[in-house]
Design a protein around this motif. Structure first.
Motif, mmCIF file in Angstrom:
data_model
loop_
_atom_site.group_PDB
_atom_site.id
_atom_site.type_symbol
_atom_site.label_atom_id
_atom_site.label_comp_id
_atom_site.label_asym_id
_atom_site.label_seq_id
_atom_site.Cartn_x
_atom_site.Cartn_y
_atom_site.Cartn_z
ATOM 1 N N GLN A 1 0.830 -1.214 0.000
ATOM 2 C CA GLN A 1 0.000 0.000 0.000
ATOM 3 C C GLN A 1 0.861 1.258 0.000
ATOM 4 N N LEU A 2 1.989 1.194 0.698
ATOM 5 C CA LEU A 2 2.906 2.338 0.769
ATOM 6 C C LEU A 2 3.840 2.412 -0.434
ATOM 7 N N GLN A 3 3.711 1.430 -1.334
ATOM 8 C CA GLN A 3 4.557 1.334 -2.541
ATOM 9 C C GLN A 3 6.046 1.250 -2.189
ATOM 10 N N GLU A 4 6.331 0.490 -1.129
ATOM 11 C CA GLU A 4 7.709 0.305 -0.670
ATOM 12 C C GLU A 4 8.247 -1.089 -0.999
ATOM 13 N N GLU A 5 7.446 -1.912 -1.726
ATOM 14 C CA GLU A 5 7.856 -3.307 -1.928
ATOM 15 C C GLU A 5 9.144 -3.433 -2.731
ATOM 16 N N ALA A 6 9.383 -2.534 -3.688
ATOM 17 C CA ALA A 6 10.622 -2.607 -4.473
ATOM 18 C C ALA A 6 11.835 -2.356 -3.582
ATOM 19 N N HIS A 7 11.717 -1.385 -2.667
ATOM 20 C CA HIS A 7 12.811 -1.101 -1.728
ATOM 21 C C HIS A 7 13.049 -2.294 -0.808
ATOM 22 N N LEU A 8 11.966 -2.845 -0.279
ATOM 23 C CA LEU A 8 12.073 -3.994 0.618
ATOM 24 C C LEU A 8 12.719 -5.174 -0.108
#
Length: 216
Positions: A172-179
């Motif tokens: 939802q926070l659009q952080e999956e690529a960073h993670l």
């Protein structure tokens, strides 16, 4: 191996140990970042030629601590005493906290409490100049590798908790690529130097195999 994370939480977790600019360790970190920029993560984690293994492990351990610190900071509002009453990585894996000093007998606690204990403990290890010397010429102690392995094993548990309990929030926070990029680099690093026992990685084994197969 630093990444730019858009930290949406106003909470900063723990003070960070920064690698002094101009130091040899700082140069090593810059080398890692430059290699990472090439897109080859397996190459990025390899020990640079003529460099000290302990120093390379130390620099990267500090950096992964910073990364996980920021990543967890993005989802702290979703990781609460109510939502995560136990520290777990899915229904089959539960973690109890003990540091061998202040808390000798493992205790069951909520995920935010466990991670607070964990990050405070890691910070204390990183700030200990006898364990993580920052001055040139100061030798690493004989137990350094053992301590580094314990730190990385425990940091993995934060990744595991985020993936298994909070990945919807990360998306939802659009952080999956960073993670995913951070975790992939972390896994390649610990695999390269055999720093975490395979059994400890079991909660995310399927993901680890998927990330590895994509890199072949």
């Amino acid at each position: 191996m630093s990444f730019l994370f858009s930290c949406r939480s106003s909470k900063t977790f723990k003070p960070k140990k920064n690698i002094p600019e101009g130091s040899h360790q700082y140069e090593l970190l810059k080398h890692a970042e430059a290699t990472l920029g090439s897109g080859n993560l397996r190459q990025a984690v390899m020990l640079p030629e003529r460099e000290d293994l302990n120093e390379w492990i130390a620099v990267n351990t500090v950096d992964f601590f910073h990364q996980i610190n920021m990543l967890y900071g993005t989802i702290t509002e979703f990781c609460t005493e109510a939502s995560c009453p136990v520290m777990s990585a899915g229904p089959r894996y539960e973690y109890h906290w003990a540091d061998g000093t202040n808390i000798k007998k493992p205790i069951k606690c909520s995920a935010p409490k466990y991670i607070d204990y964990l990050m405070t403990w890691v910070q204390d290890q990183l700030d200990d100049e006898t364990l993580f010397p920052s001055k040139i010429g100061v030798p690493f102690p004989k137990n350094f590798m053992s301590v580094a392995k314990t730190i990385l094993k425990r940091l993995f548990r934060v990744y595991a908790h985020i993936y298994r309990q909070h990945f919807d929030s990360v998306t939802q926070l659009q952080e999956e690529a960073h993670l995913n990029t951070s975790f992939k680099c972390f896994i390649f690093f610990v695999q390269e130097f055999s720093l975490i026992d395979r059994r400890e990685l079991a909660p995310l084994q399927e993901l680890i195999e998927k990330l590895g197969s994509k890199d072949r």
